[in-house]
Design an enzyme around this catalytic site. Sequence first.
Site, PDB file in Angstrom:
ATOM      1  N   TYR A  14      20.321 -65.016  -6.735  1.00 14.47           N
ATOM      2  CA  TYR A  14      19.026 -64.972  -6.801  1.00 14.47           C
ATOM      3  C   TYR A  14      18.509 -65.152  -8.352  1.00 14.47           C
ATOM      4  CZ  TYR A  14      14.675 -61.660  -7.695  1.00 14.47           C
ATOM      5  OH  TYR A  14      13.470 -61.235  -8.043  1.00 14.47           O
ATOM      6  N   ASP A  61      36.466 -68.197  -7.219  1.00 13.83           N
ATOM      7  CA  ASP A  61      36.178 -66.849  -7.518  1.00 13.83           C
ATOM      8  C   ASP A  61      36.778 -66.556  -8.950  1.00 13.83           C
ATOM      9  OD1 ASP A  61      36.686 -64.103  -8.035  1.00 13.83           O
ATOM     10  OD2 ASP A  61      37.779 -63.951  -6.148  1.00 13.83           O
ATOM     11  N   SER A 126      22.405 -54.960 -17.899  1.00 17.37           N
ATOM     12  CA  SER A 126      21.435 -54.162 -17.019  1.00 17.37           C
ATOM     13  C   SER A 126      21.110 -52.889 -17.731  1.00 17.37           C
ATOM     14  CB  SER A 126      22.109 -53.844 -15.724  1.00 17.37           C
ATOM     15  OG  SER A 126      21.451 -52.715 -14.971  1.00 17.37           O
ATOM     16  N   TYR A 150      29.370 -49.185 -10.867  1.00 15.17           N
ATOM     17  CA  TYR A 150      28.516 -50.612 -11.372  1.00 15.17           C
ATOM     18  C   TYR A 150      28.261 -50.682 -12.948  1.00 15.17           C
ATOM     19  CZ  TYR A 150      24.654 -53.983 -11.737  1.00 15.17           C
ATOM     20  OH  TYR A 150      23.752 -54.713 -12.306  1.00 15.17           O
ATOM     21  N   LYS A 154      29.461 -52.923 -16.126  1.00 15.04           N
ATOM     22  CA  LYS A 154      28.852 -53.608 -16.975  1.00 15.04           C
ATOM     23  C   LYS A 154      28.926 -53.089 -18.660  1.00 15.04           C
ATOM     24  CE  LYS A 154      26.188 -55.999 -14.403  1.00 15.04           C
ATOM     25  NZ  LYS A 154      26.385 -57.608 -14.345  1.00 15.04           N
ATOM     26  N   ASN A 199      16.806 -51.461  -2.759  1.00 16.66           N
ATOM     27  CA  ASN A 199      15.929 -51.599  -3.859  1.00 16.66           C
ATOM     28  C   ASN A 199      14.317 -51.619  -3.191  1.00 16.66           C
ATOM     29  OD1 ASN A 199      18.562 -53.535  -5.060  1.00 16.66           O
ATOM     30  ND2 ASN A 199      17.706 -51.711  -6.031  1.00 16.66           N
ATOM     31  N   LEU A 200      13.600 -51.185  -4.136  1.00 19.89           N
ATOM     32  CA  LEU A 200      12.161 -51.124  -3.652  1.00 19.89           C
ATOM     33  C   LEU A 200      11.581 -52.046  -2.996  1.00 19.89           C
ATOM     34  CD1 LEU A 200      10.050 -48.984  -2.989  1.00 19.89           C
ATOM     35  CD2 LEU A 200       9.257 -49.013  -5.657  1.00 19.89           C
ATOM     36  N   VAL A 217      10.203 -42.729   0.649  1.00 19.88           N
ATOM     37  CA  VAL A 217      10.112 -42.576  -1.086  1.00 19.88           C
ATOM     38  C   VAL A 217      11.155 -41.489  -1.479  1.00 19.88           C
ATOM     39  CG1 VAL A 217       8.742 -42.075  -2.981  1.00 19.88           C
ATOM     40  CG2 VAL A 217       7.893 -43.648  -1.253  1.00 19.88           C
TER      41      VAL A 217
HETATM   42  P1  NAD Z   1      23.085 -62.208  -6.555  1.00 18.57           P
HETATM   43  O1  NAD Z   1      24.153 -61.411  -5.701  1.00 18.57           O
HETATM   44  O2  NAD Z   1      22.083 -62.422  -6.078  1.00 18.57           O
HETATM   45  O3  NAD Z   1      23.967 -63.113  -7.323  1.00 18.57           O
HETATM   46  C1  NAD Z   1      25.121 -63.103  -8.001  1.00 18.57           C
HETATM   47  C2  NAD Z   1      26.096 -64.331  -7.454  1.00 18.57           C
HETATM   48  O4  NAD Z   1      27.341 -64.202  -8.015  1.00 18.57           O
HETATM   49  C3  NAD Z   1      26.321 -64.333  -6.012  1.00 18.57           C
HETATM   50  O5  NAD Z   1      26.019 -65.505  -5.795  1.00 18.57           O
HETATM   51  C4  NAD Z   1      27.690 -64.000  -5.951  1.00 18.57           C
HETATM   52  O6  NAD Z   1      28.380 -64.611  -4.780  1.00 18.57           O
HETATM   53  C5  NAD Z   1      28.182 -64.481  -6.981  1.00 18.57           C
HETATM   54  N1  NAD Z   1      29.811 -63.832  -7.403  1.00 18.57           N
HETATM   55  C6  NAD Z   1      30.160 -62.569  -7.713  1.00 18.57           C
HETATM   56  N2  NAD Z   1      31.045 -62.464  -8.008  1.00 18.57           N
HETATM   57  C7  NAD Z   1      31.780 -63.650  -8.241  1.00 18.57           C
HETATM   58  C8  NAD Z   1      32.817 -64.044  -8.703  1.00 18.57           C
HETATM   59  N3  NAD Z   1      33.959 -63.322  -8.694  1.00 18.57           N
HETATM   60  N4  NAD Z   1      33.041 -65.431  -8.837  1.00 18.57           N
HETATM   61  C9  NAD Z   1      31.992 -66.056  -8.572  1.00 18.57           C
HETATM   62  N5  NAD Z   1      31.011 -65.981  -8.196  1.00 18.57           N
HETATM   63  C10 NAD Z   1      30.489 -64.641  -8.033  1.00 18.57           C
HETATM   64  O7  NAD Z   1      22.650 -61.063  -7.726  1.00 18.57           O
HETATM   65  P2  NAD Z   1      21.399 -61.521  -8.866  1.00 18.57           P
HETATM   66  O8  NAD Z   1      20.493 -60.305  -8.443  1.00 18.57           O
HETATM   67  O9  NAD Z   1      21.255 -62.896  -8.914  1.00 18.57           O
HETATM   68  O10 NAD Z   1      22.237 -60.695 -10.323  1.00 18.57           O
HETATM   69  C11 NAD Z   1      22.730 -61.828 -11.225  1.00 18.57           C
HETATM   70  C12 NAD Z   1      23.455 -60.862 -12.328  1.00 18.57           C
HETATM   71  O11 NAD Z   1      22.281 -59.894 -12.787  1.00 18.57           O
HETATM   72  C13 NAD Z   1      24.612 -59.729 -11.627  1.00 18.57           C
HETATM   73  O12 NAD Z   1      25.632 -59.623 -12.718  1.00 18.57           O
HETATM   74  C14 NAD Z   1      23.788 -58.178 -11.496  1.00 18.57           C
HETATM   75  O13 NAD Z   1      24.508 -57.340 -11.992  1.00 18.57           O
HETATM   76  C15 NAD Z   1      22.869 -58.489 -13.029  1.00 18.57           C
HETATM   77  N6  NAD Z   1      21.400 -57.650 -12.847  1.00 18.57           N
HETATM   78  C16 NAD Z   1      20.759 -58.012 -11.642  1.00 18.57           C
HETATM   79  C17 NAD Z   1      19.572 -56.951 -11.384  1.00 18.57           C
HETATM   80  C18 NAD Z   1      18.635 -57.064  -9.972  1.00 18.57           C
HETATM   81  O14 NAD Z   1      18.030 -56.284  -9.820  1.00 18.57           O
HETATM   82  N7  NAD Z   1      19.009 -58.150  -9.598  1.00 18.57           N
HETATM   83  C19 NAD Z   1      19.405 -56.199 -12.475  1.00 18.57           C
HETATM   84  C20 NAD Z   1      20.250 -55.681 -13.411  1.00 18.57           C
HETATM   85  C21 NAD Z   1      21.252 -56.953 -13.822  1.00 18.57           C
HETATM   86  C1  UD1 Z   2      18.958 -49.686  -9.131  1.00 19.95           C
HETATM   87  C2  UD1 Z   2      20.066 -49.100  -9.502  1.00 19.95           C
HETATM   88  C3  UD1 Z   2      20.294 -50.110 -11.012  1.00 19.95           C
HETATM   89  C4  UD1 Z   2      20.119 -51.472 -10.883  1.00 19.95           C
HETATM   90  C5  UD1 Z   2      18.681 -51.816 -10.276  1.00 19.95           C
HETATM   91  C6  UD1 Z   2      18.533 -53.308 -10.000  1.00 19.95           C
HETATM   92  C7  UD1 Z   2      20.466 -47.103  -8.708  1.00 19.95           C
HETATM   93  C8  UD1 Z   2      20.816 -45.666  -8.666  1.00 19.95           C
HETATM   94  N1  UD1 Z   2      20.317 -48.107  -9.852  1.00 19.95           N
HETATM   95  O1  UD1 Z   2      17.957 -49.216 -10.061  1.00 19.95           O
HETATM   96  O2  UD1 Z   2      21.647 -49.761 -11.357  1.00 19.95           O
HETATM   97  O3  UD1 Z   2      20.104 -52.364 -12.006  1.00 19.95           O
HETATM   98  O4  UD1 Z   2      18.738 -51.385  -8.869  1.00 19.95           O
HETATM   99  O5  UD1 Z   2      19.265 -53.839  -8.907  1.00 19.95           O
HETATM  100  O6  UD1 Z   2      20.838 -47.498  -7.459  1.00 19.95           O
HETATM  101  N2  UD1 Z   2      12.835 -46.193  -3.947  1.00 19.95           N
HETATM  102  C9  UD1 Z   2      12.285 -45.475  -2.774  1.00 19.95           C
HETATM  103  N3  UD1 Z   2      12.628 -45.863  -1.713  1.00 19.95           N
HETATM  104  C10 UD1 Z   2      13.289 -46.992  -1.299  1.00 19.95           C
HETATM  105  C11 UD1 Z   2      13.839 -47.764  -2.578  1.00 19.95           C
HETATM  106  C12 UD1 Z   2      13.762 -47.305  -3.740  1.00 19.95           C
HETATM  107  O7  UD1 Z   2      11.633 -44.508  -3.283  1.00 19.95           O
HETATM  108  O8  UD1 Z   2      13.423 -47.182  -0.162  1.00 19.95           O
HETATM  109  C13 UD1 Z   2      12.599 -45.808  -5.454  1.00 19.95           C
HETATM  110  C14 UD1 Z   2      13.762 -45.328  -6.190  1.00 19.95           C
HETATM  111  O9  UD1 Z   2      14.057 -44.104  -5.841  1.00 19.95           O
HETATM  112  C15 UD1 Z   2      13.345 -45.942  -7.515  1.00 19.95           C
HETATM  113  C16 UD1 Z   2      12.309 -46.925  -7.634  1.00 19.95           C
HETATM  114  O10 UD1 Z   2      12.151 -46.833  -6.154  1.00 19.95           O
HETATM  115  O11 UD1 Z   2      12.724 -44.516  -8.183  1.00 19.95           O
HETATM  116  C17 UD1 Z   2      13.125 -48.187  -7.936  1.00 19.95           C
HETATM  117  O12 UD1 Z   2      14.499 -48.121  -7.110  1.00 19.95           O
HETATM  118  P1  UD1 Z   2      15.410 -49.627  -6.955  1.00 19.95           P
HETATM  119  O13 UD1 Z   2      14.502 -50.757  -6.587  1.00 19.95           O
HETATM  120  O14 UD1 Z   2      16.303 -49.360  -6.063  1.00 19.95           O
HETATM  121  O15 UD1 Z   2      15.699 -49.633  -8.536  1.00 19.95           O
HETATM  122  P2  UD1 Z   2      16.644 -48.704  -9.524  1.00 19.95           P
HETATM  123  O16 UD1 Z   2      16.802 -47.375  -8.748  1.00 19.95           O
HETATM  124  O17 UD1 Z   2      15.831 -48.739 -10.746  1.00 19.95           O
END
Ligand code: NAD
Ligand code: UD1
Length: 331
Positions: A14, A61, A126, A150, A154, A199-200, A217
């Site tokens: 993503y 990988d 994160s 997780y 990080k 996620n929300l 919620v």
């Molecule tokens: P994503 O899952 O869409 O993308 C991650 C990609 O990494 C995937 O394509 C997966 O196949 C690849 N991958 C995982 N392990 C691998 C490995 N060992 N070798 C090669 N490829 C590998 O996730 P994203 O939402 O794009 O997130 C990207 C980064 O951002 C992640 O490190 C995630 O922890 C961090 N992050 C994401 C969020 C979020 O809400 N999306 C929030 C905070 C941090």
């Molecule tokens: C989660 C992860 C966080 C990660 C982030 C982005 C947890 C505890 N934390 O964060 O480590 O970096 O995702 O990927 O999982 N909610 C509802 N109903 C739902 C889904 C969510 O009420 O169906 C609420 C949750 O309780 C929260 C808010 O929406 O208050 C956001 O939730 P979410 O999108 O999962 O993100 P985080 O909890 O912030």
Amino acid sequence: MKKNKILVTGVAGYIGGTFAYEVLKMGFKVYGVDSFINSNRNNIDIFFKNFPRDFNFLEIDLANDILELKKVFDEFKPDFIVHFAGLKSVSESQEKPDLYMANNVGSTRNLLENMNSETFFIFSSSATVYGNNPNQPLTEDSPIEATSVYGMSKIECENLIKDYAFNKGVKSICLRYFNPVGSHQEFVVVEDYLNQPDNLMPKLIECVKNGKNTINVYGSDYKTKDGTGERDYIHIIDLVEGHIAAIDKVQKIENIDFFNLGTGQSTSVVELISTFNKTNEQNIKINYVDRRLGDVAICYSNPLKAHNELNWQAKLSLERMCKDSWEAVQK
Ligand code: NAD
Ligand code: UD1
């Protein structure tokens, strides 16, 4: 000579996919790697078609394919490594702790092993590294605490990067993302809403897609503005721009730095749902259930350090995040 070669890990995902599209448009050369553990070839095929001269890809990988990774470094000689690859589900990390530590920390270590003081490193960290902190908003100096495997992975990655920055001269920036949502309007990579999201935003999309008109919620008794959890949602376009600012900055720092990427706005679950409904003419209703295990009440950023030192600021509104999230799925 201008530095323009970026190794993008997790390029099929993503955030990595959206970032790669933007930098390819800007004229950078991108070598992408991904194991497809949480993605598919869609992005890759699009990049090969649209940027045949400037894009290359290898399925590896990062945690295990050490020789192949070394070959990528030898052949491509990247100037920057932007490391998005990683597993990111909090609940899955509790079920499979060994996999999460080996995959996330192992990948980061193997990349760092191939680097030297001529290559620059940007890491996807994160806000989860701040754990459960009642003192909000969070600055880069707020205490670090793991509340999940997780989160622990990080923190361990950040510590490893620190070691390499101080001991091997690998200049690095760790970007601590708050809650990325939304999609790019031209290059649509949708955050996975099919694979049982928790996620929300993906959950809201899933509701509309499946014709369900109610969302659970988690908790209505937090000490927050309306009893529901508050978060700092940030549009993926703003997030990607933060990385482009970091590419500039990392060349000028001494060893390592850390930046929050958030808007500084705290939004409750109720506020997000009502903005989503209004912007997209939907009528998803709320069903209050128990708190979700491991959730924090409030988590939002103080984004001032990034404003001042990266010269970056999130610009896009919550309305735009909701609109682009839903439109992307329709596209
Ligand atoms: P994503 O899952 O869409 O993308 C991650 C990609 O990494 C995937 O394509 C997966 O196949 C690849 N991958 C995982 N392990 C691998 C490995 N060992 N070798 C090669 N490829 C590998 O996730 P994203 O939402 O794009 O997130 C990207 C980064 O951002 C992640 O490190 C995630 O922890 C961090 N992050 C994401 C969020 C979020 O809400 N999306 C929030 C905070 C941090
Ligand atoms: C989660 C992860 C966080 C990660 C982030 C982005 C947890 C505890 N934390 O964060 O480590 O970096 O995702 O990927 O999982 N909610 C509802 N109903 C739902 C889904 C969510 O009420 O169906 C609420 C949750 O309780 C929260 C808010 O929406 O208050 C956001 O939730 P979410 O999108 O999962 O993100 P985080 O909890 O912030």
